[in-house]
Structures are given as C-alpha cells and as structure tokens.
Design a protein around this motif. Structure first.
Motif, mmCIF file in Angstrom:
data_model
loop_
_atom_site.group_PDB
_atom_site.id
_atom_site.type_symbol
_atom_site.label_atom_id
_atom_site.label_comp_id
_atom_site.label_asym_id
_atom_site.label_seq_id
_atom_site.Cartn_x
_atom_site.Cartn_y
_atom_site.Cartn_z
ATOM 1 N N VAL A 156 0.843 -1.198 0.000
ATOM 2 C CA VAL A 156 0.000 0.000 0.000
ATOM 3 C C VAL A 156 0.876 1.245 0.000
ATOM 4 C CG1 VAL A 156 -1.851 1.231 1.179
ATOM 5 C CG2 VAL A 156 -1.780 -1.271 1.258
ATOM 6 N N LEU A 157 1.932 1.238 0.811
ATOM 7 C CA LEU A 157 2.841 2.387 0.858
ATOM 8 C C LEU A 157 3.538 2.604 -0.480
ATOM 9 C CD1 LEU A 157 4.424 1.870 4.389
ATOM 10 C CD2 LEU A 157 2.696 3.552 3.720
ATOM 11 N N HIS A 158 3.947 1.512 -1.131
ATOM 12 C CA HIS A 158 4.595 1.632 -2.437
ATOM 13 C C HIS A 158 3.630 2.187 -3.481
ATOM 14 C CE1 HIS A 158 8.556 -0.254 -1.805
ATOM 15 N NE2 HIS A 158 7.934 -0.972 -0.875
ATOM 16 N N LEU A 159 2.386 1.735 -3.443
ATOM 17 C CA LEU A 159 1.398 2.231 -4.403
ATOM 18 C C LEU A 159 1.122 3.717 -4.193
ATOM 19 C CD1 LEU A 159 -1.121 -0.760 -4.368
ATOM 20 C CD2 LEU A 159 0.408 -0.120 -6.237
ATOM 21 N N ILE A 160 1.120 4.171 -2.947
ATOM 22 C CA ILE A 160 0.930 5.592 -2.656
ATOM 23 C C ILE A 160 2.126 6.400 -3.158
ATOM 24 C CG2 ILE A 160 0.786 7.289 -0.782
ATOM 25 C CD1 ILE A 160 -0.828 5.187 0.795
ATOM 26 N N ALA A 161 3.312 5.847 -2.946
ATOM 27 C CA ALA A 161 4.533 6.567 -3.310
ATOM 28 C C ALA A 161 4.644 6.793 -4.817
ATOM 29 C CB ALA A 161 5.754 5.816 -2.801
ATOM 30 N N ILE A 162 4.180 5.851 -5.629
ATOM 31 C CA ILE A 162 4.326 5.990 -7.078
ATOM 32 C C ILE A 162 3.144 6.724 -7.713
ATOM 33 C CG2 ILE A 162 5.733 3.908 -7.224
ATOM 34 C CD1 ILE A 162 3.280 2.434 -8.335
ATOM 35 N N SER A 163 2.096 6.982 -6.907
ATOM 36 C CA SER A 163 0.933 7.683 -7.455
ATOM 37 C C SER A 163 1.270 9.143 -7.741
ATOM 38 C CB SER A 163 -0.232 7.610 -6.457
ATOM 39 O OG SER A 163 -1.297 8.433 -6.887
ATOM 40 N N LEU A 170 -6.063 11.546 -2.630
ATOM 41 C CA LEU A 170 -6.362 10.829 -3.871
ATOM 42 C C LEU A 170 -5.298 9.779 -4.178
ATOM 43 C CD1 LEU A 170 -7.754 13.627 -6.223
ATOM 44 C CD2 LEU A 170 -9.010 11.812 -5.034
ATOM 45 N N ARG A 171 -4.095 9.958 -3.648
ATOM 46 C CA ARG A 171 -3.070 8.915 -3.784
ATOM 47 C C ARG A 171 -3.505 7.650 -3.042
ATOM 48 N NH1 ARG A 171 1.852 11.233 -5.422
ATOM 49 N NH2 ARG A 171 1.811 13.500 -5.410
ATOM 50 N N ILE A 172 -4.096 7.851 -1.852
ATOM 51 C CA ILE A 172 -4.605 6.716 -1.087
ATOM 52 C C ILE A 172 -5.747 6.038 -1.827
ATOM 53 C CG2 ILE A 172 -5.767 6.054 1.055
ATOM 54 C CD1 ILE A 172 -4.169 8.203 2.495
ATOM 55 N N VAL A 173 -6.637 6.842 -2.366
ATOM 56 C CA VAL A 173 -7.758 6.288 -3.126
ATOM 57 C C VAL A 173 -7.255 5.501 -4.327
ATOM 58 C CG1 VAL A 173 -9.800 6.840 -4.510
ATOM 59 C CG2 VAL A 173 -9.355 8.096 -2.387
ATOM 60 N N GLU A 174 -6.317 6.082 -5.077
ATOM 61 C CA GLU A 174 -5.777 5.402 -6.252
ATOM 62 C C GLU A 174 -5.094 4.096 -5.864
ATOM 63 O OE1 GLU A 174 -4.027 7.516 -9.903
ATOM 64 O OE2 GLU A 174 -2.248 6.815 -8.822
ATOM 65 N N VAL A 235 -17.438 3.376 9.607
ATOM 66 C CA VAL A 235 -16.890 3.838 8.333
ATOM 67 C C VAL A 235 -17.520 2.948 7.274
ATOM 68 C CG1 VAL A 235 -14.813 4.101 6.925
ATOM 69 C CG2 VAL A 235 -14.723 4.564 9.394
ATOM 70 N N TYR A 236 -18.158 3.533 6.294
ATOM 71 C CA TYR A 236 -18.915 2.747 5.325
ATOM 72 C C TYR A 236 -17.989 1.974 4.385
ATOM 73 C CZ TYR A 236 -22.581 5.957 6.896
ATOM 74 O OH TYR A 236 -23.443 6.684 7.665
ATOM 75 N N PRO A 237 -18.439 0.846 3.875
ATOM 76 C CA PRO A 237 -17.645 0.122 2.874
ATOM 77 C C PRO A 237 -17.320 1.023 1.686
ATOM 78 C CG PRO A 237 -19.417 -1.277 3.676
ATOM 79 C CD PRO A 237 -19.663 0.089 4.252
ATOM 80 N N GLY A 238 -16.044 1.034 1.296
ATOM 81 C CA GLY A 238 -15.615 1.853 0.174
ATOM 82 C C GLY A 238 -15.399 3.320 0.503
ATOM 83 N N GLU A 239 -15.538 3.698 1.765
ATOM 84 C CA GLU A 239 -15.448 5.111 2.145
ATOM 85 C C GLU A 239 -14.021 5.502 2.512
ATOM 86 O OE1 GLU A 239 -17.906 8.274 4.935
ATOM 87 O OE2 GLU A 239 -17.681 6.213 5.646
#
Length: 490
Positions: A156-163, A170-174, A235-239
């Motif tokens: 997850v951290l790697h995906l945020i870093a390359i976003s 929005l990096r977290i969402v992506e 916290v709702y699903p997908g929120e």
C-alpha cells in the motif's frame, strides 16, 4: 460472544473459556486526531483491542511535522511504558495490535509502518488481508520497488509513493483501487488522519468523538468506550474519511457492491460489549434456551501466555490443562453439554472432551453454535488450509467419533442466516459455504500454513434444527429420551 451451556437435573452445566490455541485474527487498529494525549489514548485503546492481536503492537504519532514511531513484539503492556510513550508527542496518532496473517512474526513486520516519499512521510496501520498481494508486489518489484518487510501492508505504501494523483488523499484512493481483499486502514501524515475501508466491508472500522472534539477511529467500539469517545457510526464500505484542521470530510470514491462483512466478528472475535457492523451482540446462550441452570465446570487460568513449552511429548493435553482446570464436584457423575463456537481441526475439542471425562463426567455432548467450517479464510482470519479443516473431510458422525463425544451437533447455515434476518445477505460465509466474494489469487493456503487448531466462543442464540451426529451405546438407549425430558434443545 460469550460461551454458554445447558444443565438440568442430571445434565451438568459448563462454562468453557478460550482454548490456549486460538484462531488468529487479522489485527486491530486505532487512529486519533486532535487530542494532546493522542499517544496515551492510543495506548489505552490498543489495550481494549488486545484480544484481536497479541504478537506485536505499535504507535506512530506526529509532532512538529515529524512522525515518531515505537513498535515491539509482544503485548501492549510489554511494548509500552512511560518512557516509550514520552517518545510519542503530538495531538494525532495511529496504533496497531497484530497477529501475523501475512508476513512472519518479526519486529520489522510490526505495524504501523512508516515510510518517507517525495512529499513527506506517512504511517499506516492495516486490519485485514490482501488476496492480490503477491501479484501487486511482483509488479512493483519489476518496476524497481524494494521491500523491507514480508507484510502485505507494505504494498500500500509503495502504491501511494508511485501515485501522481493530487491532492494527497487521492493517492490513497488510487492505491486502494488496486487492492483486492480485506482492509480497514488508518493513515497518518504531517497534518492529516485518513481512514479507509474496503468496498466489501469485510473488517470492521468505527468512528467516534471525544468531548474535546478529537476524532477517533477503531476496529471495535470497546476501544471508544475505554477512552470515553462517543460512538458516531461505522466507516462505510468503500469510504475514505479525511480528518484535518478543517474537520472531517467523507469521500465515497470507491464503488462498493453488496457488503460482505465477516460473520466471524460476531461468532468469535468481537467483544460482547462492542457494536459490530451496526449490531450489539447479546449472548442468550444454550442454558437460557433450555431453561436450566448454568454452572462453571472449567476454570481458566489467566496467568498462562499464548505460548508455552511442553516438557515431554508424553504429557498428554498439557496445553489444555495449563489453561483449563476441571471442577470435579460439578462434572463428576454428570452428563455435560459443551457449547463451543466452532470446530476447526478438532484436536482441541478432543482434548477438552477427554479432560471432562477424566474429571468424572458420564457423558459429554458437543453443541457447535456455527455451521461446519469447510473453507479457508483469505480475508484476514488465519484458518488452516481446506485439507486440514476437519469438516471438509469428515461427516458430522466421523467428527464426533474423532473428538470422542457422545453426541455432536452444528448449527446449520440456514439457521445462522435466520438469526441475522434481513441483514443476512450483507455477511461473508465463505468459511461455511466455500463461496468467496473475492476469489483468492496467487498463493492459496497449504497444509501447515496455520498452526491453530481450535476456536472457542458461542453465538447469540441457539435456534433452528441442528446438524447432528449421535451415538447411542449399549446401556444408554434411554439417553436421548432423558435429555428431551430435561428440556435440552438438541
């Protein structure tokens, strides 16, 4: 849910506490924003969630634009003391208690994880399990990412870093849009606390608020109660919820299908005083259903840890006897009904049956307050491989013979769904049905992937027809009739 048992004139009641070999759940998380005692409150909240993870604990706080981290192996009280908490200044913090559902049990895998990237630092605490972790990691490594841990959370951290998305959340969402499986996560940056729940809502995550306005997220409401935070909602699903100096912003940006919350949160993991998936658990129990008295037939020692050393292979059932001491005066000469939440491999159940019979019980009847477990969990519960699940390879009667009980019955799946009423479509029953809301990919569980062999607890009521396997031995032909006369629901 609290375990219960039935008793009548000649049927001994039994209170059964958790076995020394439990199922391993996926962890517990906490996030606090806007309180000068954030790290200390986080410490207390993790105490309330200790039942969800006992292998490691950690807290990350933010102060002066810097993230401060303390993690360690063991219980919350083992990892933290006053000097450690003094190293965690600031008015925002996230925390984690851990069971190793992905990644070996080593200090480097203890969360929260903290990473630096070109726009600053970020910490994350994850509750759940990603089914596409291997393919994501392989893709990231092919593109130059270097991993420090064997935990699925690090992807997850790697995906945020390359976003390249803007603004930051929005990096977290992506990143989350690429994840498959179960995740309830809290993120901490220099100025924000972000909470995210997967689109299926497999794992719980709730939001509350303290009287000073501080916002709190936690895996269960029992953590809110301990730090005097008022429960507001799930916290709702997908929120995606972003908390900063401007308040709380809700962003339902991920498409969310029909929820599939983990049914085992109700059956086993969550504390009875927690609100889970919008429900308050209230254990009625087998004894109440039968209308008979309840007594304590096994006493649990609270001074034995999860792990222990067996001095000899010849000492049979040493692990069970360490934690459970039979009360001979209650059990001797009685016919006992044991109400358990589930049977996984059957080894713990067989030891407990033997323990009770060695204490003088005439008969031991097992009643399992959930359906037979036939499928492994890939969403954060550390169940064994399907080949090791006793209900996947034996009939009810064969299981009864294996564990040595005089009778055995499970709660059928349709009775379980009946108890849940109109909410029943919103739960995941993959462990009971083998039907997975999100199909596992890559590595699936193999023999030996889990060391757990027993689950203990109960469900909120006993209802419907039982799936049964019974034995009537010579000289016991009137056993069933007697039990019916004693108002025991079989």
């Amino acid at each position: 849910m609290a375990a219960a048992a039935a008793a009548a004139t000649n049927l001994s009641p039994l209170s059964k506490n958790p076995s020394p070999k439990r199922p391993r759940e996926e962890c517990g998380v906490v996030g606090i924003y806007g309180d000068p005692e954030a790290s200390r409150l986080c410490y207390l909240a993790l105490h309330a969630l200790q039942h969800r993870g006992q292998e490691g604990a950690g807290i990350v706080s933010v102060h002066g634009g810097l993230l401060h981290s303390v993690t360690g192996v063991g219980l919350v009280s083992d990892v933290f003391n006053e000097s450690k908490l003094a190293q965690l200044p600031g008015d925002s913090a996230i925390g984690h208690v851990r069971y190793s559902t992905a990644g070996a049990s080593m200090l480097k895998n203890v969360q929260p994880f903290v990473a630096g990237y070109r726009f600053g630092s970020i910490g994350v605490a994850h509750n759940g399990n990603l089914v596409n972790y291997q393919s994501l990691r392989a893709h990231l490594e092919d593109n130059g990412s270097i991993f420090n841990t064997s935990s699925d959370t690090e992807v997850v951290l790697h995906l945020i870093a390359i976003s390249k998305a803007r603004p930051f959340f929005l990096r977290i969402v992506e990143a989350c849009e690429k994840l498959e499986g179960a995740y309830s996560m809290v993120f901490l940056t220099e100025d924000k606390l972000v909470a995210v729940r997967d689109p299926f809502g497999f794992r719980p995550l709730v939001m509350g608020r303290r009287s000073n306005g501080a916002v709190v997220f936690a895996s269960e409401t029992c953590a809110l109660d301990l730090i005097e935070a008022t429960y507001e909602r799930e916290v709702y699903p997908g929120e995606v919820l972003v908390v900063d100096k401007d308040g709380v912003q809700s962003l339902c940006l991920m498409p969310h299908p029909e929820p599939k919350s983990c049914i085992f949160e109700h059956i086993y993991f969550a504390l009875p005083n927690s609100v889970v998936f919008g429900r308050v658990v209230a254990a009625l129990g087998y004894a109440a259903k039968a209308g008979v008295a309840f007594q304590q037939g096994l006493i649990r020692s609270h001074y034995v840890g999860r792990t222990f050393i067996e001095p000899s292979q010849k000492i049979r059932d040493f692990g069970v006897k360490l934690k459970l001491s039979p009360v001979r005066a209650v059990l001797e000469g009685k016919r006992v009904v044991v109400v358990d939440d589930s049977i996984v491999r059957g080894t713990t159940s067989s030891k407990i049956v033997r323990l009770i019979k060695e204490a003088g019980a005439k008969e031991v009847h097992m009643r399992i307050a959930s359906p037979p477990i036939i499928g492994s969990c890939y969403y954060g519960v550390d169940t064994p491989s399907s080949e090791e699940l006793i209900s996947n390879r034996m009939s009810v009667e064969e299981i009864r013979e294996f564990i040595g009980s005089d009778s055995l019955a499970f709660l059928p799946l349709d009775s379980l769904t009946k108890l849940l009423g109109s909410d029943s479509p919103n739960f995941c029953y993959a462990c009971f049905s083998g039907k997975y809301p999100v199909e596992p990919t890559g590595k699936v569980k193999r023999v030996g992937d889990s060391v757990d062999d027993g689950l203990i607890g109960s469900i909120e009521s006993i209802d419907g027809v039982w799936v049964q396997g019974t034995r009537v031995q010579e000289g016991k032909g009137d056993s069933k009739q007697k039990m019916e006369e004693e108002k025991v629901s079989l």
